[in-house]
Design a protein around this motif. Structure first.
Motif, PDB file in Angstrom:
ATOM      1  N   LYS A 106      23.559 -12.184  -1.145  1.00 36.06           N
ATOM      2  CA  LYS A 106      24.239 -11.692   0.036  1.00 36.06           C
ATOM      3  C   LYS A 106      25.333 -10.637  -0.258  1.00 36.06           C
ATOM      4  CE  LYS A 106      27.743 -13.523   3.342  1.00 36.06           C
ATOM      5  NZ  LYS A 106      28.499 -14.727   3.897  1.00 36.06           N
ATOM      6  N   SER A 107      26.056 -11.054  -1.476  1.00 38.41           N
ATOM      7  CA  SER A 107      27.051  -9.940  -2.008  1.00 38.41           C
ATOM      8  C   SER A 107      26.233  -8.572  -1.983  1.00 38.41           C
ATOM      9  CB  SER A 107      27.868 -10.405  -3.135  1.00 38.41           C
ATOM     10  OG  SER A 107      26.874 -10.624  -4.112  1.00 38.41           O
ATOM     11  N   PHE A 108      25.126  -8.667  -2.619  1.00 33.28           N
ATOM     12  CA  PHE A 108      24.486  -7.366  -2.760  1.00 33.28           C
ATOM     13  C   PHE A 108      24.007  -6.636  -1.443  1.00 33.28           C
ATOM     14  CE2 PHE A 108      20.051  -5.645  -2.637  1.00 33.28           C
ATOM     15  CZ  PHE A 108      20.233  -4.195  -3.230  1.00 33.28           C
ATOM     16  N   VAL A 109      23.642  -7.704  -0.481  1.00 33.22           N
ATOM     17  CA  VAL A 109      23.427  -7.057   0.736  1.00 33.22           C
ATOM     18  C   VAL A 109      24.529  -6.400   1.620  1.00 33.22           C
ATOM     19  CG1 VAL A 109      22.772  -7.701   3.245  1.00 33.22           C
ATOM     20  CG2 VAL A 109      21.463  -8.628   0.989  1.00 33.22           C
ATOM     21  N   THR A 110      25.703  -7.140   1.421  1.00 31.64           N
ATOM     22  CA  THR A 110      26.817  -6.659   2.017  1.00 31.64           C
ATOM     23  C   THR A 110      27.344  -5.214   1.760  1.00 31.64           C
ATOM     24  OG1 THR A 110      27.626  -8.952   2.253  1.00 31.64           O
ATOM     25  CG2 THR A 110      29.262  -7.429   2.664  1.00 31.64           C
ATOM     26  N   ARG A 111      27.141  -5.068   0.174  1.00 27.15           N
ATOM     27  CA  ARG A 111      27.849  -3.929  -0.224  1.00 27.15           C
ATOM     28  C   ARG A 111      27.003  -2.774  -0.301  1.00 27.15           C
ATOM     29  NH1 ARG A 111      27.038  -6.977  -5.066  1.00 27.15           N
ATOM     30  NH2 ARG A 111      25.554  -5.924  -6.378  1.00 27.15           N
ATOM     31  N   THR A 112      25.701  -3.052  -0.321  1.00 28.37           N
ATOM     32  CA  THR A 112      24.637  -1.974  -0.509  1.00 28.37           C
ATOM     33  C   THR A 112      24.203  -1.118   0.777  1.00 28.37           C
ATOM     34  OG1 THR A 112      23.811  -3.240  -2.118  1.00 28.37           O
ATOM     35  CG2 THR A 112      22.277  -1.921  -1.195  1.00 28.37           C
ATOM     36  N   ASP A 113      24.219   0.069   0.681  1.00 24.61           N
ATOM     37  CA  ASP A 113      23.763   1.221   1.749  1.00 24.61           C
ATOM     38  C   ASP A 113      22.422   1.185   1.562  1.00 24.61           C
ATOM     39  OD1 ASP A 113      23.135   3.266   3.481  1.00 24.61           O
ATOM     40  OD2 ASP A 113      24.294   4.739   2.278  1.00 24.61           O
TER      41      ASP A 113
END
Length: 427
Positions: A106-113
């Protein structure tokens, strides 16, 4: 995204010290507000599904963003592929596995373009033949995808304005070919920004569109005629109508702003819109509501009353809105001061009328037919993918509810103890 937020905050702190609310500063505040607004669960679920499909077309598997999360991204893509065509349900086990993988990254999805990965179409096409694109082609295609998705999400019941705004925010019109599609996109972007109260972003978007239209007086606008169902207009009339429509929404943006100069600018926009509408003989709710406002501001009470009486008959209005209009008519007849009129027929009422009418127009568009007729590639695949994303979004929303997790856990237990052994870390 985080880097942009940090830079924006520093810039605002530096420019805000003078206390002057310039156009540039207010526009930057809106940009910052837009970035901060795109963090809802629905948007993150949507990005999660898109990242899985886009990552499935990655050629350079050494890129850190792919390598570090390849297992989860491949699992997401596999479940979406398995769904087949349309809004097929996900199995109970797949829904649980999907939520497990979502929780892990989730944290990767949130911060990733998401645009670091290949375009969405590359992910949904058969993988038999490798797709090689230049960076320039990739930028054009992914911007076209964001543009199409921002419009299609409006028509999707379970996605709607929130996802449409996200896709809209990801679109860079300056990266698209200079064409009629670009001007339509800029108008829709402006409308979405207005609806979400990002008035300075909307004003900037529509202002750029007006400049384009003023320079392109002779450009053919067949898509615009089809989009707004202006079949009775020739090309010159279509240009006038679309030019007026852009001015009315820029005027509404300015009307919602707080400075005196903004209202002055709004009235200028409204008068241009009314000149265009009267030239074409257009009579509708937007015309009547804008006429009423301008006539009231200009002290032309009789003309204002005539426009309000027309508006009062519209089926788009609720009973309480008709009552407000009637009160306005009574105040005008008595020549009451503006303060009383502002309480019943104010700028928010006008904005609501114009936006409601425009959203009704957009909702009536048969998007699949429209896109096919105008040669948008892979239209059916794009619709099928959106259908699947809607199901994924709905399932993840259910799984994020603690009560739903317990219910699904009990259902899994009833089905088979063996199934639970495959996902011990979910509960």
């Amino acid at each position: 995204m985080n880097r942009y937020l940090t830079c924006s905050i520093i810039a605002l702190m530096m420019t805000g010290c003078s206390g002057e609310q310039t156009d540039k500063l207010l526009l930057e505040k809106d940009r910052l507000g837009l970035v901060k607004s795109l963090t809802s669960d629905k948007i993150i679920f949507w990005k999660f599904a898109k990242l899985g499909v886009r990552a499935s077309a990655v050629k350079d598997t050494t890129m850190p963003e792919y390598r570090d999360h390849a297992k989860e991204l491949r699992a997401v893509s596999g479940i979406i592929d398995k769904m087949g065509t349309g809004k097929n349900n996900i199995s109970l086990v797949d829904a649980a596995l999907l939520y497990r993988d979502y929780s892990k990254i989730k944290s990767f999805v949130t911060r990733t373009d998401e645009d670091i990965f290949p375009p969405l179409l590359d992910g949904i096409q058969p993988k038999t033949a490798p797709i090689r694109r230049s960076e320039a082609d990739k930028i054009v295609l992914q911007n076209a995808e964001h543009a199409v998705l921002s419009m299609l999400a409006l028509a999707a019941k379970d996605l709607g304005m929130e996802i449409s705004l996200y896709e809209c925010s990801k679109t860079q019109p300056d990266k698209l070919p200079d064409s009629e599609i670009k001007t339509l996109l800029q108008f829709v972007r402006g409308l979405l920004f207005f609806t979400n109260k990002f008035y300075y972003l909307s004003e900037d978007e529509i202002g750029n569109n007006i400049k384009w239209l003023d320079k392109q007086q002779k450009v053919d606008l067949p898509y615009t005629r089809a989009f707004f169902k202006w079949g009775r207009f020739n090309n010159e009339q279509t240009h006038v109508a679309f030019h007026g429509l852009n001015h009315v929404f820029r005027g509404l943006d300015r009307l919602m702003m707080k400075r005196d100069i903004d209202e002055t600018r709004a009235l200028d926009d409204f008068e241009i819109f009314l000149a265009d509408a009267h030239q074409l003989g257009i009579q509708n709710e937007t015309v009547w509501s804008i006429e009423s406002f301008v006539y009231i501001k200009r002290g032309k009470n009789e003309q204002a009353i005539a426009s309000l009486n027309k508006l009062k008959t519209s089926p788009l209005l609720s009973d309480s809105e008709r009552e407000s209009i009637q009160q306005s008519i009574e105040y005008l007849n008595k020549r009451e001061p503006d303060a009383k009129l502002d309480g019943v027929y104010d700028k928010f009422f006008i904005g609501k009328i114009a936006t409601r009418q425009m959203l009704v127009v957009l909702a009536k568009i048969d998007w699949r037919t429209f896109l096919k007729e105008h040669n948008v590639v892979q239209t059916d695949k794009m619709f099928d993918t959106i259908d699947r994303f809607e199901v994924v979004n709905a399932e993840l929303q259910k799984m994020s509810d603690p009560k739903s997790i317990i219910q699904k856990g009990n259902e899994l237990k009833d089905k088979s103890k063996k199934l639970l052994d495959n996902i011990p870390d979910l509960f």
